[in-house]
Motif scaffolding. Structure first.
Motif, PDB file in Angstrom:
ATOM      1  N   CYS B 106      27.514  38.662  20.974  1.00 13.45           N
ATOM      2  CA  CYS B 106      27.576  39.468  22.198  1.00 13.45           C
ATOM      3  C   CYS B 106      26.358  40.373  22.324  1.00 13.45           C
ATOM      4  CB  CYS B 106      28.847  40.298  22.241  1.00 13.45           C
ATOM      5  SG  CYS B 106      30.334  39.286  22.291  1.00 13.45           S
ATOM      6  N   VAL B 107      25.255  39.974  21.734  1.00 12.56           N
ATOM      7  CA  VAL B 107      24.056  40.792  21.885  1.00 12.56           C
ATOM      8  C   VAL B 107      23.579  40.757  23.335  1.00 12.56           C
ATOM      9  CG1 VAL B 107      23.302  40.682  19.502  1.00 12.56           C
ATOM     10  CG2 VAL B 107      22.761  38.811  21.054  1.00 12.56           C
ATOM     11  N   ARG B 108      23.722  39.585  23.949  1.00 15.68           N
ATOM     12  CA  ARG B 108      23.360  39.492  25.372  1.00 15.68           C
ATOM     13  C   ARG B 108      24.570  39.913  26.193  1.00 15.68           C
ATOM     14  NH1 ARG B 108      20.067  34.268  26.911  1.00 15.68           N
ATOM     15  NH2 ARG B 108      19.887  35.605  28.730  1.00 15.68           N
ATOM     16  N   PRO B 109      24.325  40.557  27.319  1.00 13.26           N
ATOM     17  CA  PRO B 109      25.460  41.047  28.115  1.00 13.26           C
ATOM     18  C   PRO B 109      26.291  39.896  28.663  1.00 13.26           C
ATOM     19  CG  PRO B 109      23.385  41.303  29.304  1.00 13.26           C
ATOM     20  CD  PRO B 109      23.044  40.898  27.908  1.00 13.26           C
ATOM     21  N   CYS B 110      27.534  40.192  28.917  1.00 17.86           N
ATOM     22  CA  CYS B 110      28.464  39.224  29.486  1.00 17.86           C
ATOM     23  C   CYS B 110      27.919  38.716  30.818  1.00 17.86           C
ATOM     24  CB  CYS B 110      29.821  39.892  29.679  1.00 17.86           C
ATOM     25  SG  CYS B 110      31.036  38.886  30.540  1.00 17.86           S
ATOM     26  N   GLY B 111      28.049  37.408  31.044  1.00 14.41           N
ATOM     27  CA  GLY B 111      27.525  36.821  32.272  1.00 14.41           C
ATOM     28  C   GLY B 111      28.115  37.440  33.512  1.00 14.41           C
ATOM     29  N   ILE B 112      29.385  37.763  33.455  1.00  8.43           N
ATOM     30  CA  ILE B 112      30.036  38.376  34.616  1.00  8.43           C
ATOM     31  C   ILE B 112      29.442  39.752  34.876  1.00  8.43           C
ATOM     32  CG2 ILE B 112      32.226  39.231  35.476  1.00  8.43           C
ATOM     33  CD1 ILE B 112      33.559  36.998  33.859  1.00  8.43           C
ATOM     34  N   ALA B 113      29.247  40.513  33.804  1.00  5.54           N
ATOM     35  CA  ALA B 113      28.651  41.840  33.981  1.00  5.54           C
ATOM     36  C   ALA B 113      27.247  41.724  34.543  1.00  5.54           C
ATOM     37  CB  ALA B 113      28.636  42.578  32.648  1.00  5.54           C
ATOM     38  N   ALA B 114      26.521  40.711  34.118  1.00  2.00           N
ATOM     39  CA  ALA B 114      25.161  40.531  34.613  1.00  2.00           C
ATOM     40  C   ALA B 114      25.170  40.268  36.115  1.00  2.00           C
ATOM     41  CB  ALA B 114      24.489  39.385  33.869  1.00  2.00           C
ATOM     42  N   VAL B 115      26.086  39.405  36.554  1.00  2.00           N
ATOM     43  CA  VAL B 115      26.166  39.103  37.987  1.00  2.00           C
ATOM     44  C   VAL B 115      26.518  40.364  38.772  1.00  2.00           C
ATOM     45  CG1 VAL B 115      27.482  37.845  39.718  1.00  2.00           C
ATOM     46  CG2 VAL B 115      26.749  36.697  37.631  1.00  2.00           C
ATOM     47  N   MET B 116      27.450  41.117  38.266  1.00  2.00           N
ATOM     48  CA  MET B 116      27.860  42.337  38.956  1.00  2.00           C
ATOM     49  C   MET B 116      26.708  43.339  39.018  1.00  2.00           C
ATOM     50  SD  MET B 116      30.989  42.094  39.979  1.00  2.00           S
ATOM     51  CE  MET B 116      32.479  41.159  39.716  1.00  2.00           C
ATOM     52  N   ALA B 117      25.998  43.469  37.905  1.00  2.00           N
ATOM     53  CA  ALA B 117      24.885  44.415  37.876  1.00  2.00           C
ATOM     54  C   ALA B 117      23.795  43.994  38.853  1.00  2.00           C
ATOM     55  CB  ALA B 117      24.323  44.498  36.456  1.00  2.00           C
ATOM     56  N   GLN B 118      23.551  42.695  38.916  1.00  2.00           N
ATOM     57  CA  GLN B 118      22.526  42.207  39.835  1.00  2.00           C
ATOM     58  C   GLN B 118      22.920  42.492  41.283  1.00  2.00           C
ATOM     59  OE1 GLN B 118      21.498  38.173  38.989  1.00  2.00           O
ATOM     60  NE2 GLN B 118      20.225  37.915  40.806  1.00  2.00           N
ATOM     61  N   ALA B 119      24.185  42.290  41.588  1.00  2.00           N
ATOM     62  CA  ALA B 119      24.657  42.545  42.954  1.00  2.00           C
ATOM     63  C   ALA B 119      24.536  44.027  43.290  1.00  2.00           C
ATOM     64  CB  ALA B 119      26.094  42.075  43.102  1.00  2.00           C
ATOM     65  N   GLU B 120      24.880  44.857  42.323  1.00  2.00           N
ATOM     66  CA  GLU B 120      24.785  46.290  42.586  1.00  2.00           C
ATOM     67  C   GLU B 120      23.323  46.701  42.760  1.00  2.00           C
ATOM     68  OE1 GLU B 120      27.082  48.622  39.968  1.00  2.00           O
ATOM     69  OE2 GLU B 120      26.586  50.492  40.976  1.00  2.00           O
TER      70      GLU B 120
END
Lengths: 157, 157
Positions: B106-120
């Motif tokens: 889990c060193v790389r962020p969760c894919g779902i969190a990445a998508v959410m962060a990108q949208a924000e």
DNA sequence: GGATCATTACTCGGATAGTGAGTGTCCGAGTTGAAGCGG
DNA sequence: CCGCTTCAACTCGGACACTCACTATCCGAGTAATGATCC
């Protein structure tokens, strides 16, 4: 501005469902993710109401994705759980007070509301650019194949 | 996901302050917009804390913009009132359950969190593209000059 | 007349109640699969 | 051995408490202008 916790759970569930073989009951999805059984059911009901998943009752029942994972966007899931109401609702305070604008001057939307709506559209567009299939593929790159098989089997036990 | 009402008020206040001549006290801003005096004060305090406006106490005191309107974006105001916490907070449920991913995976962020962060981020970029000066200019195009003068005078009365 | 000082009214700021949406939980209605029984 | 009936267990769905952030409000601390007083 805060996003509901149920959204995160719902997206994870959709990813898991895209990899599952048959219907998966809500309690098993909850145990798989280590979250509350009863509350997760609420989010799944929202997905069902939105038509993203279909539910079968009785023994061996559960939830199944209603469409191919490549045709379900993250935005679909978010709107299903959160509702499609816009985050910003203009209260038209420009019409209030001693210098309130007369209604005939308010045919065009308030500039602030326009900016907010545009930003929210950008947010939605970004969420709509990723599908459940994309997320599942990213997970498949990290998880070893044998572990993925074991998880699938456990879901169908 | 819902945006606080105080955000709308704060943006309107910034637009009004950009057109005002001197300091404007909070009660006058509230009366100008026809909103609650005491609650608007709370949003203005948030703006003051963020350094967007500076307040002068005592008689003839009030709020003044701290920077030129062209250098204050809508995003600045939104973050000042709402706080800069991200809307989506990943709870790392991928580490839970019988098939939880080990931390070293889990060193790389969760894919779902990445998508959410990108949208924000897209949402924030869109909000940052508009400044208070832009909004003020749009208002100036609609309001007749004499009415704008009268409003300015009323604010400085 | 000019400067000083007390007064006064006005400002902001944080601490204090009320409310609605989100969070978490529970039990009932309905359905499916399997087991048991009879032919 | 095959089909039917009964049963039981499991599923979803909606209805019911609880918590926290947002909404709304109040009063106290501090400040600057004002007016009166004194030199």
């Amino acid at each position: 501005m805060k996003l509901a916790t149920g959204v995160e759970w719902a997206v994870h569930c959709c990813v898991v469902l895209s990899a599952a073989d048959g219907p998966v009951p809500a309690p098993r999805l909850a145990e798989f993710h280590g979250v509350s059984r009863t509350y997760l059911a609420k989010s799944l009901q929202a997905l069902s109401r939105a038509g993203l998943v279909s539910s079968t009752e009785g023994r061996e029942g559960g939830y199944v994705l209603n469409r191919p994972p490549a045709e379900i966007t993250v935005l679909d899931v978010v709107l299903a759980v959160e509702g499609d109401a816009p985050a910003f609702r203009c209260t038209e305070i420009r019409q209030n007070g001693p210098f309130g604008a007369p209604p005939e001057r308010c045919v065009r939307p308030c500039g602030i509301a326009a900016v907010m709506a545009q930003a929210e559209q950008a947010w939605r567009d970004s969420l709509a650019a990723t599908t459940i299939a994309d997320l599942a593929a990213a997970v498949a790159e990290i998880v070893p194949p044998d572990e993925a098989r074991a998880a699938r089997a456990w879901l169908s036990q």
